[in-house]
Design a protein around this motif. Structure first.
Motif, PDB file in Angstrom:
ATOM      1  N   ARG A 284       0.936  -1.240   0.056  1.00  0.00           N
ATOM      2  CA  ARG A 284      -0.208  -0.014  -0.001  1.00  0.00           C
ATOM      3  C   ARG A 284       0.854   1.354   0.132  1.00  0.00           C
ATOM      4  O   ARG A 284       1.802   1.442   0.858  1.00  0.00           O
ATOM      5  CB  ARG A 284      -0.865  -0.203   1.188  1.00  0.00           C
ATOM      6  CG  ARG A 284      -2.022   1.048   1.042  1.00  0.00           C
ATOM      7  CD  ARG A 284      -2.805   1.163   2.445  1.00  0.00           C
ATOM      8  NE  ARG A 284      -3.386  -0.196   2.660  1.00  0.00           N
ATOM      9  CZ  ARG A 284      -3.584  -0.940   3.741  1.00  0.00           C
ATOM     10  NH1 ARG A 284      -2.894  -0.624   4.712  1.00  0.00           N
ATOM     11  NH2 ARG A 284      -4.000  -1.975   3.837  1.00  0.00           N
TER      12      ARG A 284
ATOM     13  N   PHE B  98     -13.738   2.108  18.389  1.00  0.00           N
ATOM     14  CA  PHE B  98     -13.651   0.498  18.834  1.00  0.00           C
ATOM     15  C   PHE B  98     -15.132   0.317  19.636  1.00  0.00           C
ATOM     16  O   PHE B  98     -15.357  -0.912  19.843  1.00  0.00           O
ATOM     17  CB  PHE B  98     -12.619   0.248  19.685  1.00  0.00           C
ATOM     18  CG  PHE B  98     -11.377   0.362  19.344  1.00  0.00           C
ATOM     19  CD1 PHE B  98     -10.967  -0.375  18.384  1.00  0.00           C
ATOM     20  CD2 PHE B  98     -10.399   1.477  19.568  1.00  0.00           C
ATOM     21  CE1 PHE B  98      -9.600  -0.289  17.596  1.00  0.00           C
ATOM     22  CE2 PHE B  98      -9.104   1.716  18.772  1.00  0.00           C
ATOM     23  CZ  PHE B  98      -8.838   0.576  17.923  1.00  0.00           C
TER      24      PHE B  98
ATOM     25  N   VAL C 137      -5.691   4.168  15.106  1.00  0.00           N
ATOM     26  CA  VAL C 137      -7.069   4.919  14.945  1.00  0.00           C
ATOM     27  C   VAL C 137      -6.576   6.100  14.041  1.00  0.00           C
ATOM     28  O   VAL C 137      -5.785   6.743  14.151  1.00  0.00           O
ATOM     29  CB  VAL C 137      -7.741   5.061  16.133  1.00  0.00           C
ATOM     30  CG1 VAL C 137      -7.076   6.388  16.857  1.00  0.00           C
ATOM     31  CG2 VAL C 137      -9.222   5.452  16.155  1.00  0.00           C
ATOM     32  N   THR C 138      -7.885   6.337  13.149  1.00  0.00           N
ATOM     33  CA  THR C 138      -7.930   7.526  12.285  1.00  0.00           C
ATOM     34  C   THR C 138      -9.263   7.947  12.579  1.00  0.00           C
ATOM     35  O   THR C 138     -10.121   7.132  12.311  1.00  0.00           O
ATOM     36  CB  THR C 138      -7.492   7.414  10.972  1.00  0.00           C
ATOM     37  OG1 THR C 138      -6.064   6.865  10.818  1.00  0.00           O
ATOM     38  CG2 THR C 138      -7.506   8.482  10.098  1.00  0.00           C
TER      39      THR C 138
ATOM     40  N   ARG D 224      -9.963   9.018   6.986  1.00  0.00           N
ATOM     41  CA  ARG D 224      -9.549   7.618   6.620  1.00  0.00           C
ATOM     42  C   ARG D 224      -9.295   7.712   4.990  1.00  0.00           C
ATOM     43  O   ARG D 224      -9.630   8.480   4.269  1.00  0.00           O
ATOM     44  CB  ARG D 224     -10.636   6.704   7.059  1.00  0.00           C
ATOM     45  CG  ARG D 224     -10.548   6.491   8.541  1.00  0.00           C
ATOM     46  CD  ARG D 224     -11.415   5.584   9.158  1.00  0.00           C
ATOM     47  NE  ARG D 224     -11.449   5.547  10.423  1.00  0.00           N
ATOM     48  CZ  ARG D 224     -12.397   5.177  11.157  1.00  0.00           C
ATOM     49  NH1 ARG D 224     -13.334   4.270  10.698  1.00  0.00           N
ATOM     50  NH2 ARG D 224     -12.298   5.248  12.576  1.00  0.00           N
ATOM     51  N   ASP D 225      -8.670   6.612   4.831  1.00  0.00           N
ATOM     52  CA  ASP D 225      -8.212   6.017   3.543  1.00  0.00           C
ATOM     53  C   ASP D 225      -7.492   7.291   2.691  1.00  0.00           C
ATOM     54  O   ASP D 225      -7.395   7.410   1.380  1.00  0.00           O
ATOM     55  CB  ASP D 225      -9.476   5.812   2.601  1.00  0.00           C
ATOM     56  CG  ASP D 225     -10.070   4.596   2.971  1.00  0.00           C
ATOM     57  OD1 ASP D 225      -9.345   3.719   3.221  1.00  0.00           O
ATOM     58  OD2 ASP D 225     -11.213   4.425   2.976  1.00  0.00           O
TER      59      ASP D 225
ATOM     60  N   THR E 134      -5.242  -7.983  16.623  1.00  0.00           N
ATOM     61  CA  THR E 134      -6.364  -7.060  15.615  1.00  0.00           C
ATOM     62  C   THR E 134      -7.335  -8.029  15.188  1.00  0.00           C
ATOM     63  O   THR E 134      -7.013  -9.233  15.012  1.00  0.00           O
ATOM     64  CB  THR E 134      -5.521  -6.349  14.460  1.00  0.00           C
ATOM     65  OG1 THR E 134      -6.499  -5.386  13.952  1.00  0.00           O
ATOM     66  CG2 THR E 134      -4.738  -7.444  13.457  1.00  0.00           C
TER      67      THR E 134
ATOM     68  N   PHE F 180      -8.462  -6.910  12.281  1.00  0.00           N
ATOM     69  CA  PHE F 180      -8.325  -6.615  11.020  1.00  0.00           C
ATOM     70  C   PHE F 180      -6.826  -6.853  10.319  1.00  0.00           C
ATOM     71  O   PHE F 180      -6.333  -5.719  10.015  1.00  0.00           O
ATOM     72  CB  PHE F 180      -8.629  -5.058  10.692  1.00  0.00           C
ATOM     73  CG  PHE F 180     -10.119  -4.803  11.341  1.00  0.00           C
ATOM     74  CD1 PHE F 180     -11.315  -5.518  10.661  1.00  0.00           C
ATOM     75  CD2 PHE F 180     -10.395  -3.844  12.197  1.00  0.00           C
ATOM     76  CE1 PHE F 180     -12.502  -5.210  10.931  1.00  0.00           C
ATOM     77  CE2 PHE F 180     -11.794  -3.583  12.621  1.00  0.00           C
ATOM     78  CZ  PHE F 180     -12.810  -4.281  12.137  1.00  0.00           C
TER      79      PHE F 180
ATOM     80  N   GLU G 250      -6.298  -7.737   7.570  1.00  0.00           N
ATOM     81  CA  GLU G 250      -5.989  -6.801   6.014  1.00  0.00           C
ATOM     82  C   GLU G 250      -5.436  -5.572   6.055  1.00  0.00           C
ATOM     83  O   GLU G 250      -4.783  -5.385   4.977  1.00  0.00           O
ATOM     84  CB  GLU G 250      -7.514  -7.057   5.599  1.00  0.00           C
ATOM     85  CG  GLU G 250      -8.261  -8.424   5.320  1.00  0.00           C
ATOM     86  CD  GLU G 250      -8.801  -8.602   6.747  1.00  0.00           C
ATOM     87  OE1 GLU G 250      -8.671  -7.714   7.643  1.00  0.00           O
ATOM     88  OE2 GLU G 250      -9.872  -9.709   6.814  1.00  0.00           O
TER      89      GLU G 250
ATOM     90  N   TYR H  47      -2.856  -4.602   8.018  1.00  0.00           N
ATOM     91  CA  TYR H  47      -1.556  -4.673   8.341  1.00  0.00           C
ATOM     92  C   TYR H  47      -0.653  -5.406   7.435  1.00  0.00           C
ATOM     93  O   TYR H  47       0.302  -5.132   7.203  1.00  0.00           O
ATOM     94  CB  TYR H  47      -1.557  -5.332   9.790  1.00  0.00           C
ATOM     95  CG  TYR H  47      -2.031  -4.350  10.901  1.00  0.00           C
ATOM     96  CD1 TYR H  47      -1.409  -3.431  11.381  1.00  0.00           C
ATOM     97  CD2 TYR H  47      -3.397  -4.832  11.160  1.00  0.00           C
ATOM     98  CE1 TYR H  47      -1.934  -2.491  12.479  1.00  0.00           C
ATOM     99  CE2 TYR H  47      -3.861  -3.779  12.349  1.00  0.00           C
ATOM    100  CZ  TYR H  47      -3.541  -2.752  12.499  1.00  0.00           C
ATOM    101  OH  TYR H  47      -3.796  -2.015  13.668  1.00  0.00           O
TER     102      TYR H  47
END
Ligand SMILES: CC(C)(COP(=O)(O)OP(=O)(O)OC[C@H]1O[C@@H](n2cnc3c(N)ncnc32)[C@H](O)[C@@H]1OP(=O)(O)O)[C@@H](O)C(=O)NCCC(=O)NCCS
Length: 190
Positions: A10, A44, A97-98, A103-104, A129, A131, A133, A135
Motif C-alpha cells: 500500500r 472501537f 485509529v484514524t 480515513r483512506d 487485531t 483486521f 487485512e 496490516y
C-alpha cells in the motif's frame, strides 16, 4: 524460466498538510490524550479510557492534519517469548485509529511505518487485531502458532483474535508456527 512474484504494497502520495510527532506519555498534553481516548472509544465502540489507563510508559505516534490530531498509534513495551527461548523486548502496538473523516488517505499507514522506525532498540513489534487485512500490505505477518499468556499458574492458552508480528533488524530468527507467549497484563491479555 523467470518467476515474478508481485506483492501488494500500500502506497500513497505523501500529504504536505499531514505531519507526525512522537511523544512519550509523560509529555503528552492532556487535551491530546482526551482526543485519542475519544477517537478510540468511538472507533472501537467501547469506553477506551480504562484500557488506556493501564498503559505504562506508552509512546504515542500522532498524525496531524493542519494541526488537528487525526490519526494515532502508540506502543508499550512487552516481553514476548517463542517456546522457551529468551524473552524478546517487544514494541506492542495499541490504539491504532484514524478519525473517520480522514480515513483512506494513508495516514494510519504512515503512522505505523514511522512507529516501526522508532523501535530501534526492540527485538520485535507485535499487535492483536481483528483486521489483519490492514496490516498485511505493510509487512506484518500473522503469528500462526498457538498463543499463550504467562501467569503464575503457568501458560494459559488464548485462542481469539490473531496476533501479528513485524520483524525488526534486531529480531532473532523466529518460526511463526511455534508457540508465542506474552506476560499477563490487566485488561486485554493480547
Ligand atoms: C484501520 C484504520 C486505523 C485505518 O486508518 P486509515 O488512516 O484509513 O488507513 P490508511 O489510509 O493508511 O489505509 C487504509 C487502507 O486500510 C484498509 N482498511 C481500513 N480499515 C480496514 C478494516 N477494518 N479491515 C480491512 N482493511 C481496512 C482500507 O480499505 C485501505 O486499504 P486500501 O488502501 O487497500 O484501499 C481506520 O480505519 C480506523 O481507525 N478504524 C477503526 C479502528 C480500528 O479498526 N483500528 C485498527 C484495528 S486494531
Amino acid at each position: 524460466m523467470v518467476t515474478c512474484i508481485l506483492y501488494y504494497v500500500r502506497t500513497y502520495m505523501s500529504d504536505p498538510d499531514f505531519s507526525i510527532e512522537v511523544k512519550a506519555s509523560t509529555v503528552l498534553p492532556h487535551e491530546e490524550r482526551e482526543r485519542i481516548i475519544t477517537l478510540c472509544s468511538e472507533s472501537f465502540g467501547r469506553d477506551y479510557r480504562p484500557f488506556m489507563d493501564t498503559f505504562i510508559d506508552s509512546t504515542h505516534v500522532i498524525g496531524y492534519y493542519q494541526g488537528l490530531l487525526v490519526s494515532h498509534a502508540c506502543w508499550i513495551t512487552r516481553w514476548l517469548q517463542v517456546e522457551d527461548n529468551p524473552l524478546m523486548k517487544t514494541g506492542y502496538i495499541e490504539a491504532m485509529v484514524t478519525d473517520p473523516f480522514y480515513r483512506d488517505r494513508g495516514y494510519a499507514s504512515e503512522i505505523l511505518n514511522r512507529l516501526i522506525e522508532e523501535l530501534d532498540d526492540y527485538e520485535l513489534a507485535a499487535l492483536c487485531t481483528s483486521f489483519p487485512e490492514f496490516y498485511l500490505p505493510l509487512g506484518w505477518q500473522i503469528w500462526e502458532g498457538p498463543l499463550f499468556i504467562r501467569t503464575q499458574e503457568g501458560m494459559t492458552p488464548t485462542p481469539g483474535e490473531p496476533v501479528m508480528v513485524y520483524f525488526l533488524p534486531n529480531s532473532p530468527e523466529l518460526d511463526i508456527n511455534a508457540s508465542l507467549s506474552a506476560e499477563w497484563r490487566e485488561g486485554e491479555h493480547w
